[in-house]
Design an enzyme around this catalytic site. Structure first.
Site, PDB file in Angstrom:
ATOM      1  N   ARG A 286      63.097  41.476  45.444  1.00 13.04           N
ATOM      2  CA  ARG A 286      63.369  42.591  45.102  1.00 13.04           C
ATOM      3  C   ARG A 286      64.208  43.306  44.326  1.00 13.04           C
ATOM      4  O   ARG A 286      64.713  44.658  44.763  1.00 13.04           O
ATOM      5  CB  ARG A 286      63.080  43.261  46.571  1.00 13.04           C
ATOM      6  CG  ARG A 286      61.669  42.440  47.796  1.00 13.04           C
ATOM      7  CD  ARG A 286      62.610  43.776  48.050  1.00 13.04           C
ATOM      8  NE  ARG A 286      61.772  43.280  50.276  1.00 13.04           N
ATOM      9  CZ  ARG A 286      60.108  43.910  50.094  1.00 13.04           C
ATOM     10  NH1 ARG A 286      60.388  45.017  49.033  1.00 13.04           N
ATOM     11  NH2 ARG A 286      59.240  43.770  50.186  1.00 13.04           N
TER      12      ARG A 286
ATOM     13  N   ARG B 229      65.105  49.669  45.775  1.00  6.81           N
ATOM     14  CA  ARG B 229      65.706  50.912  46.363  1.00  6.81           C
ATOM     15  C   ARG B 229      67.711  50.601  46.117  1.00  6.81           C
ATOM     16  O   ARG B 229      68.185  51.832  46.472  1.00  6.81           O
ATOM     17  CB  ARG B 229      65.486  50.630  48.295  1.00  6.81           C
ATOM     18  CG  ARG B 229      64.625  51.341  48.106  1.00  6.81           C
ATOM     19  CD  ARG B 229      64.642  51.111  49.441  1.00  6.81           C
ATOM     20  NE  ARG B 229      63.564  50.342  50.169  1.00  6.81           N
ATOM     21  CZ  ARG B 229      63.296  49.919  51.349  1.00  6.81           C
ATOM     22  NH1 ARG B 229      63.360  50.813  52.269  1.00  6.81           N
ATOM     23  NH2 ARG B 229      63.054  48.555  51.736  1.00  6.81           N
TER      24      ARG B 229
ATOM     25  N   ARG C 185      60.579  56.700  40.228  1.00  8.87           N
ATOM     26  CA  ARG C 185      58.888  56.699  41.649  1.00  8.87           C
ATOM     27  C   ARG C 185      59.027  58.042  41.596  1.00  8.87           C
ATOM     28  O   ARG C 185      57.070  58.452  41.660  1.00  8.87           O
ATOM     29  CB  ARG C 185      59.665  55.309  42.812  1.00  8.87           C
ATOM     30  CG  ARG C 185      59.248  54.639  42.928  1.00  8.87           C
ATOM     31  CD  ARG C 185      59.160  54.532  44.366  1.00  8.87           C
ATOM     32  NE  ARG C 185      57.750  54.329  45.332  1.00  8.87           N
ATOM     33  CZ  ARG C 185      58.034  54.811  46.264  1.00  8.87           C
ATOM     34  NH1 ARG C 185      58.415  53.444  46.664  1.00  8.87           N
ATOM     35  NH2 ARG C 185      56.999  54.930  47.007  1.00  8.87           N
TER      36      ARG C 185
ATOM     37  N   ASP D 170      52.498  44.767  45.161  1.00 11.47           N
ATOM     38  CA  ASP D 170      52.857  44.391  46.669  1.00 11.47           C
ATOM     39  C   ASP D 170      52.150  43.300  46.846  1.00 11.47           C
ATOM     40  O   ASP D 170      50.866  42.972  46.254  1.00 11.47           O
ATOM     41  CB  ASP D 170      52.123  45.709  47.327  1.00 11.47           C
ATOM     42  CG  ASP D 170      52.817  45.673  48.942  1.00 11.47           C
ATOM     43  OD1 ASP D 170      54.011  45.671  49.154  1.00 11.47           O
ATOM     44  OD2 ASP D 170      52.478  44.323  49.120  1.00 11.47           O
TER      45      ASP D 170
ATOM     46  N   TYR E  98      48.585  40.304  57.031  1.00 10.97           N
ATOM     47  CA  TYR E  98      48.467  41.521  56.620  1.00 10.97           C
ATOM     48  C   TYR E  98      46.973  42.052  57.760  1.00 10.97           C
ATOM     49  O   TYR E  98      46.801  43.542  56.856  1.00 10.97           O
ATOM     50  CB  TYR E  98      48.387  42.278  55.246  1.00 10.97           C
ATOM     51  CG  TYR E  98      50.124  41.691  55.196  1.00 10.97           C
ATOM     52  CD1 TYR E  98      51.226  42.134  55.529  1.00 10.97           C
ATOM     53  CD2 TYR E  98      50.782  40.739  54.386  1.00 10.97           C
ATOM     54  CE1 TYR E  98      52.559  42.939  55.587  1.00 10.97           C
ATOM     55  CE2 TYR E  98      52.011  40.591  54.662  1.00 10.97           C
ATOM     56  CZ  TYR E  98      53.538  41.709  55.054  1.00 10.97           C
ATOM     57  OH  TYR E  98      53.977  41.206  54.656  1.00 10.97           O
TER      58      TYR E  98
END
Lengths: 344, 344
Positions: free
Chosen positions: B24, B28, B37, B73, B148
């Protein structure tokens, strides 16, 4: 008390059948739970001993578990120390004036659990008169308890409690010592009020690696457990999440170690050594229905082979949505398995 | 490509310094991430290869990591199989028509990743021309990916995927085989487009016990990894959460095993055997600041003692709120430590 299987198993004495109780057995899985709560705040019910005792005893109306675990919450000792706490939907316990810096520790007020948490002991006294199985008391361990105290609510990865510990190790030890003293007193008070044993929940310690557990958790849990045992309290030492910690968790002590499903129970027992063992069934198993649940329970019982000192339980609390009929089938199966196996 | 430390470490060849990248790292923690973004939906950016490539390359503007991990993702292969997925705030990926029963598996449409997921490979091709470090591709493993897919969104305890597996083991194997075939093809396509290695994320497999992992996960992960390796792809096999699984995770294969912080790295490497190793630093450590982070990094490097085949990384992804200055200090420290130790 007519049924002392759990107390005998804690001493690794032979029992007529495998004893069983389930973490969170007094809760949402029971249809009459909502009725008993009558939409009151959980924290309000706890301060109403007759109402709380009714919920603690409720599972016995559904299935013949061998213990009733006190309807209470890990965070109620915060009230004793002068910290207000609320239950927030979807979050859990939230503290009004959290600990954010070492100086905040001085705000904690010493307290006598027999005075400020008397409602817990009153609940136990009511239950002991009424039910035929032991009442189990419980307390949180300092790491888990303080994960709700630092920054005000537990974070998903325990990042706030870990940050505090790593940034302020001296302050952490001081905070943990405050809680060891008061939690031990609370555990002893529960025992003196009639609880047959006290479970120490270190639910979030499994997020730690070996070195951090050994340095920041083990000495405090060891002192907490030893203080209660010195007062005669049988202690169950519960954690979940990291099987590599099991030797250190066992080194912290207890008459019984409560393990999760990440290791098979026979492998776990080898690491636990000469103590009783509890736990092991993944609570998600019960969501998959009766057949899956009984097959998994059979595997655990076959691995244990009737060795004295086994208390059947889950590896963590029952999940919302668990069918009480499946719980009933599990409890009956565990009670009947050894006799049926012997007869077969 | 000027910097091939990671690729050499995957072959356990000696490198001039310990290579490092962080899960990651393109997110952020970087101030310019939001700007890049421009408030677009993540899933829309992924289908815009130049925009996605800019985010993948962004960490290199902040700190000299030795790899760029594809901005993508785990769930994007769902689009290939005809399943629509949305990102929901506070929940994560949510699937429109989830799999709830065995018959739903027949709705999955076979697909060629080079056609339906071409935007991933286009992003890689753009990056390879532009940056000096290897691009790392990735895929989910069947258990994690399907957590998921079954019931539409991942549940906290993986209770829905576990329930499906236990209730419908045959259907699970069929579902996993569908994904093994298509995920292997996707991994190979990423490699052929220029990715230097492909990481297999089995992020939620640590919620399983040994028997379930061995029966329901190991054979599929083993086939997935072997298929990619047979096509020449260097593979990193990632999981987190249950150190007792490490021997089985290693048995599933890979050039490198990525481990979390629940075991010290030297103990983990003993279990991993003759392969490269990655990971080990708890991502919460970085929230505790520079000094704590460098002390924990030093401990890892001291345990490794410069043994070839070590890729420094976290045990799981960077957490929101991590200070990019702390990341920079970590990357520099890891690169400089061996030389400074030798000079000291």
């Amino acid at each position: 008390m007519k049924n002392d299987r759990i107390l005998r198993a804690l001493k690794r004495e032979k029992t007529d059948t495998t004893p069983i109780w389930l973490m969170r057995q007094a809760g949402r899985s029971l249809p009459r739970y909502r009725e008993k709560r009558a939409d009151r705040e959980m924290l309000a019910i706890l301060r109403d001993p007759p109402a709380a005792a009714e919920i603690t005893a409720l599972p016995l109306e559904y299935f013949p578990v061998d213990a009733a675990v006190l309807y209470n919450d890990l965070v109620t000792p915060f009230f004793g120390a002068g910290i207000n706490v609320r239950m927030e939907v979807g979050i859990g316990p939230v503290v009004d004036n959290p600990i954010e810096a070492p100086a905040d520790i001085d705000r904690l007020t010493p307290f006598d659990p027999n005075l400020t948490l008397a409602w817990s002991m009153e609940q136990i006294k009511l239950l002991v008169q009424r039910i035929d199985v032991p009442v189990l008391g419980f307390i949180g361990a300092p790491f888990t308890l303080c994960s709700y105290l630092i920054r005000g609510s537990r974070t998903r990865h325990q990042e706030e409690i870990k940050r505090f510990i790593w940034q302020h190790p001296e302050a952490w030890h001081r905070l943990a010592e405050f809680w060891v003293e008061h939690l031990a007193a609370f555990g002893i008070a529960q025992f003196e009020a009639g609880a047959g044993a006290v479970q120490v929940f270190d639910s979030w310690a499994g997020s730690l690696g070996l070195e951090d557990y050994e340095r920041y958790v083990l000495p405090h849990n060891e002192k907490l457990i030893r203080t209660m045992q010195d007062a005669g309290v049988p202690v169950i030492n519960f954690y979940t999440g990291n099987p590599a910690l099991l030797p250190l968790v066992s080194a912290a002590g207890g008459d019984c170690i409560s393990v999760d499903w990440r290791l098979p129970i026979d492998a776990a027992w080898d690491l636990v050594g000469e103590r009783a063992i509890q736990g092991n069934l993944d609570p998600t198993v019960l969501l998959a229905g009766r057949d899956v649940t009984l097959a998994k329970a059979k595997d655990i019982l076959d691995r244990v082979e009737g060795r004295p000192g086994h208390i059947f339980n889950l590896g963590h609390g029952l999940l919302p949505g668990t069918d009480h009929n499946v719980i009933k089938a599990l409890v009956d199966f565990v009670h009947e398995y050894e006799a049926e196996k012997a007869g077969a």
